[in-house]
Design a protein around this motif. Structure first.
Motif, PDB file in Angstrom:
ATOM      1  N   TRP A  25       0.821  -1.217   0.000  1.00  0.00           N
ATOM      2  CA  TRP A  25       0.000   0.000   0.000  1.00  0.00           C
ATOM      3  C   TRP A  25       0.851   1.261   0.000  1.00  0.00           C
ATOM      4  O   TRP A  25       0.436   2.291  -0.531  1.00  0.00           O
ATOM      5  CB  TRP A  25      -1.031   0.011   1.123  1.00  0.00           C
ATOM      6  N   ARG A  26       2.062   1.175   0.548  1.00  0.00           N
ATOM      7  CA  ARG A  26       2.930   2.348   0.487  1.00  0.00           C
ATOM      8  C   ARG A  26       3.401   2.623  -0.942  1.00  0.00           C
ATOM      9  O   ARG A  26       3.430   3.771  -1.391  1.00  0.00           O
ATOM     10  CB  ARG A  26       4.128   2.179   1.422  1.00  0.00           C
ATOM     11  N   ILE A  27       3.778   1.573  -1.670  1.00  0.00           N
ATOM     12  CA  ILE A  27       4.222   1.782  -3.052  1.00  0.00           C
ATOM     13  C   ILE A  27       3.046   2.252  -3.904  1.00  0.00           C
ATOM     14  O   ILE A  27       3.192   3.093  -4.799  1.00  0.00           O
ATOM     15  CB  ILE A  27       4.872   0.507  -3.628  1.00  0.00           C
ATOM     16  N   GLY A  28       1.841   1.731  -3.619  1.00  0.00           N
ATOM     17  CA  GLY A  28       0.662   2.159  -4.368  1.00  0.00           C
ATOM     18  C   GLY A  28       0.316   3.617  -4.115  1.00  0.00           C
ATOM     19  O   GLY A  28       0.033   4.372  -5.053  1.00  0.00           O
ATOM     20  N   LEU A  29       0.357   4.028  -2.846  1.00  0.00           N
ATOM     21  CA  LEU A  29       0.050   5.425  -2.519  1.00  0.00           C
ATOM     22  C   LEU A  29       1.126   6.365  -3.028  1.00  0.00           C
ATOM     23  O   LEU A  29       0.830   7.477  -3.482  1.00  0.00           O
ATOM     24  CB  LEU A  29      -0.103   5.584  -1.002  1.00  0.00           C
ATOM     25  N   THR A  30       2.384   5.924  -2.967  1.00  0.00           N
ATOM     26  CA  THR A  30       3.484   6.739  -3.487  1.00  0.00           C
ATOM     27  C   THR A  30       3.256   7.074  -4.951  1.00  0.00           C
ATOM     28  O   THR A  30       3.354   8.235  -5.376  1.00  0.00           O
ATOM     29  CB  THR A  30       4.826   6.001  -3.325  1.00  0.00           C
ATOM     30  N   GLN A  31       2.929   6.053  -5.724  1.00  0.00           N
ATOM     31  CA  GLN A  31       2.763   6.260  -7.157  1.00  0.00           C
ATOM     32  C   GLN A  31       1.449   6.972  -7.471  1.00  0.00           C
ATOM     33  O   GLN A  31       1.368   7.738  -8.436  1.00  0.00           O
ATOM     34  CB  GLN A  31       2.901   4.927  -7.877  1.00  0.00           C
ATOM     35  N   ALA A  32       0.418   6.775  -6.640  1.00  0.00           N
ATOM     36  CA  ALA A  32      -0.834   7.506  -6.833  1.00  0.00           C
ATOM     37  C   ALA A  32      -0.627   8.998  -6.577  1.00  0.00           C
ATOM     38  O   ALA A  32      -1.117   9.854  -7.342  1.00  0.00           O
ATOM     39  CB  ALA A  32      -1.915   6.957  -5.904  1.00  0.00           C
ATOM     40  N   MET A  33       0.126   9.338  -5.525  1.00  0.00           N
ATOM     41  CA  MET A  33       0.390  10.746  -5.211  1.00  0.00           C
ATOM     42  C   MET A  33       1.219  11.410  -6.305  1.00  0.00           C
ATOM     43  O   MET A  33       0.925  12.531  -6.740  1.00  0.00           O
ATOM     44  CB  MET A  33       1.120  10.855  -3.871  1.00  0.00           C
ATOM     45  N   SER A  34       2.265  10.720  -6.760  1.00  0.00           N
ATOM     46  CA  SER A  34       3.142  11.323  -7.763  1.00  0.00           C
ATOM     47  C   SER A  34       2.436  11.470  -9.108  1.00  0.00           C
ATOM     48  O   SER A  34       2.559  12.508  -9.775  1.00  0.00           O
ATOM     49  CB  SER A  34       4.422  10.497  -7.918  1.00  0.00           C
ATOM     50  N   GLU A  35       1.676  10.456  -9.518  1.00  0.00           N
ATOM     51  CA  GLU A  35       0.956  10.548 -10.792  1.00  0.00           C
ATOM     52  C   GLU A  35      -0.161  11.584 -10.715  1.00  0.00           C
ATOM     53  O   GLU A  35      -0.412  12.325 -11.673  1.00  0.00           O
ATOM     54  CB  GLU A  35       0.398   9.186 -11.181  1.00  0.00           C
ATOM     55  N   GLY A  36      -0.847  11.642  -9.562  1.00  0.00           N
ATOM     56  CA  GLY A  36      -1.891  12.652  -9.389  1.00  0.00           C
ATOM     57  C   GLY A  36      -1.335  14.058  -9.479  1.00  0.00           C
ATOM     58  O   GLY A  36      -1.930  14.945 -10.099  1.00  0.00           O
ATOM     59  N   GLY A 160       1.102 -12.148  -9.898  1.00  0.00           N
ATOM     60  CA  GLY A 160      -0.230 -12.653 -10.193  1.00  0.00           C
ATOM     61  C   GLY A 160      -1.354 -11.739  -9.754  1.00  0.00           C
ATOM     62  O   GLY A 160      -2.511 -11.939 -10.142  1.00  0.00           O
ATOM     63  N   LEU A 161      -1.032 -10.727  -8.932  1.00  0.00           N
ATOM     64  CA  LEU A 161      -2.060  -9.835  -8.406  1.00  0.00           C
ATOM     65  C   LEU A 161      -1.900  -8.395  -8.878  1.00  0.00           C
ATOM     66  O   LEU A 161      -2.618  -7.507  -8.419  1.00  0.00           O
ATOM     67  CB  LEU A 161      -2.031  -9.859  -6.864  1.00  0.00           C
ATOM     68  N   GLN A 162      -0.952  -8.163  -9.780  1.00  0.00           N
ATOM     69  CA  GLN A 162      -0.671  -6.785 -10.174  1.00  0.00           C
ATOM     70  C   GLN A 162      -1.895  -6.081 -10.763  1.00  0.00           C
ATOM     71  O   GLN A 162      -2.152  -4.914 -10.472  1.00  0.00           O
ATOM     72  CB  GLN A 162       0.490  -6.743 -11.174  1.00  0.00           C
ATOM     73  N   GLY A 163      -2.654  -6.800 -11.608  1.00  0.00           N
ATOM     74  CA  GLY A 163      -3.832  -6.187 -12.226  1.00  0.00           C
ATOM     75  C   GLY A 163      -4.826  -5.699 -11.186  1.00  0.00           C
ATOM     76  O   GLY A 163      -5.286  -4.553 -11.233  1.00  0.00           O
ATOM     77  N   GLY A 164      -5.168  -6.568 -10.223  1.00  0.00           N
ATOM     78  CA  GLY A 164      -6.129  -6.202  -9.191  1.00  0.00           C
ATOM     79  C   GLY A 164      -5.621  -5.106  -8.283  1.00  0.00           C
ATOM     80  O   GLY A 164      -6.347  -4.154  -7.961  1.00  0.00           O
ATOM     81  N   ILE A 165      -4.355  -5.202  -7.871  1.00  0.00           N
ATOM     82  CA  ILE A 165      -3.791  -4.218  -6.944  1.00  0.00           C
ATOM     83  C   ILE A 165      -3.656  -2.846  -7.609  1.00  0.00           C
ATOM     84  O   ILE A 165      -3.970  -1.819  -7.004  1.00  0.00           O
ATOM     85  CB  ILE A 165      -2.430  -4.712  -6.405  1.00  0.00           C
ATOM     86  N   LEU A 166      -3.218  -2.820  -8.859  1.00  0.00           N
ATOM     87  CA  LEU A 166      -3.085  -1.534  -9.550  1.00  0.00           C
ATOM     88  C   LEU A 166      -4.445  -0.873  -9.736  1.00  0.00           C
ATOM     89  O   LEU A 166      -4.550   0.367  -9.674  1.00  0.00           O
ATOM     90  CB  LEU A 166      -2.399  -1.728 -10.901  1.00  0.00           C
ATOM     91  N   ASN A 167      -5.486  -1.663  -9.960  1.00  0.00           N
ATOM     92  CA  ASN A 167      -6.831  -1.089 -10.074  1.00  0.00           C
ATOM     93  C   ASN A 167      -7.308  -0.519  -8.742  1.00  0.00           C
ATOM     94  O   ASN A 167      -8.037   0.481  -8.711  1.00  0.00           O
ATOM     95  CB  ASN A 167      -7.820  -2.148 -10.569  1.00  0.00           C
ATOM     96  N   ILE A 168      -6.909  -1.153  -7.636  1.00  0.00           N
ATOM     97  CA  ILE A 168      -7.280  -0.639  -6.316  1.00  0.00           C
ATOM     98  C   ILE A 168      -6.744   0.771  -6.131  1.00  0.00           C
ATOM     99  O   ILE A 168      -7.447   1.660  -5.631  1.00  0.00           O
ATOM    100  CB  ILE A 168      -6.746  -1.578  -5.205  1.00  0.00           C
ATOM    101  N   PHE A 169      -5.511   0.995  -6.578  1.00  0.00           N
ATOM    102  CA  PHE A 169      -4.894   2.297  -6.364  1.00  0.00           C
ATOM    103  C   PHE A 169      -5.282   3.321  -7.429  1.00  0.00           C
ATOM    104  O   PHE A 169      -4.788   4.457  -7.398  1.00  0.00           O
ATOM    105  CB  PHE A 169      -3.375   2.149  -6.258  1.00  0.00           C
TER     106      PHE A 169
END
Length: 224
Positions: A25-36, A160-169
């Motif tokens: 979740w930290r890597i997901g939020l990091t990339q969500a903040m930077s892309e946003g 195996g979970l990248q698709g689902g996890i990336l959609n979550i973020f």
């Protein structure tokens, strides 16, 4: 039906993995903040350039070309930057995390320049060149953090979970983008750039928290 069940299973497993592993979740939020922050900047650069009204006007086509070249240069420079970081660390272990942290800090500082120049604390008429250079730097940072983001996703997010996890973020990413778009309509430009700078710095802090986290989840990825 089988495909729908598989997608649902991937999504629920993605939620579980994200909830139980703080690195994900930290890597997901990091990339969500930077892309946003990046997408909000895209809404801002043209009206900001035009509002400064430099002598002779703004050659927006040339500026756009310069920004695109900066992204390309960032992508080209990424292997060099990462290798230099790894050389100074004498280790490849955390070089991607440290490189990403440096990139986000640089992007944050570059967006603090227009935030200051466009405020009442500074004469905005004399800041056109500084603002333009800061825009080129932040776009170079975009070119740098695109490859490092992919590297870190492959390191921390199970294959195996990248698709689902990336959609979550996509949810926090779209939240930041919507908030940034709203801000461009209702807040002064310098405040919007301050928000963009804050988002990049928040991404840097989250990324820095992963530098000394120890081992990666490569073993977990093999089990998924």
């Amino acid at each position: 039906k089988g495909e729908s069940s598989s997608l649902y299973q991937q999504f629920t497993q993605g939620w579980k993995a994200t909830y139980t592993d703080s690195k994900i979740w930290r890597i997901g939020l990091t990339q969500a903040m930077s892309e946003g922050a990046m997408y909000t900047f895209v809404f801002m650069w043209v009206p900001t350039m035009l509002s400064m009204d430099p002598p002779g006007g703004v050659p927006t086509g040339c500026v756009f070309s310069s920004l695109m070249m900066a992204i390309t240069m960032g992508g080209i420079l990424f292997p060099v930057v990462r290798s230099q970081v790894a050389k100074r660390l004498s280790s490849e272990h955390n070089s991607s995390e440290i490189t990403a942290t440096i990139i986000y800090v640089l992007a944050s500082v570059s967006m603090a320049v227009p935030a200051f120049c466009l405020s009442s604390l500074s004469d905005s008429g004399s800041c056109f060149q500084k603002v333009l250079i800061s825009f080129v730097i932040v776009e170079m940072c975009v070119g740098l953090f695109n490859p490092v983001a992919g590297t870190l996703r492959s390191k921390y997010v199970p294959d195996g979970l990248q698709g689902g996890i990336l959609n979550i973020f996509r949810l926090p990413l779209n939240t930041v983008v919507c908030a940034g778009t709203f801000a461009t309509d209702y807040l002064p430009a310098y405040q919007v750039f301050a928000i963009i700078s804050f988002c990049f710095m928040a991404a840097a802090v989250l990324q820095a928290s992963m530098v000394y986290d120890g081992s990666t989840i490569s073993d977990k990825k093999k089990k998924v």
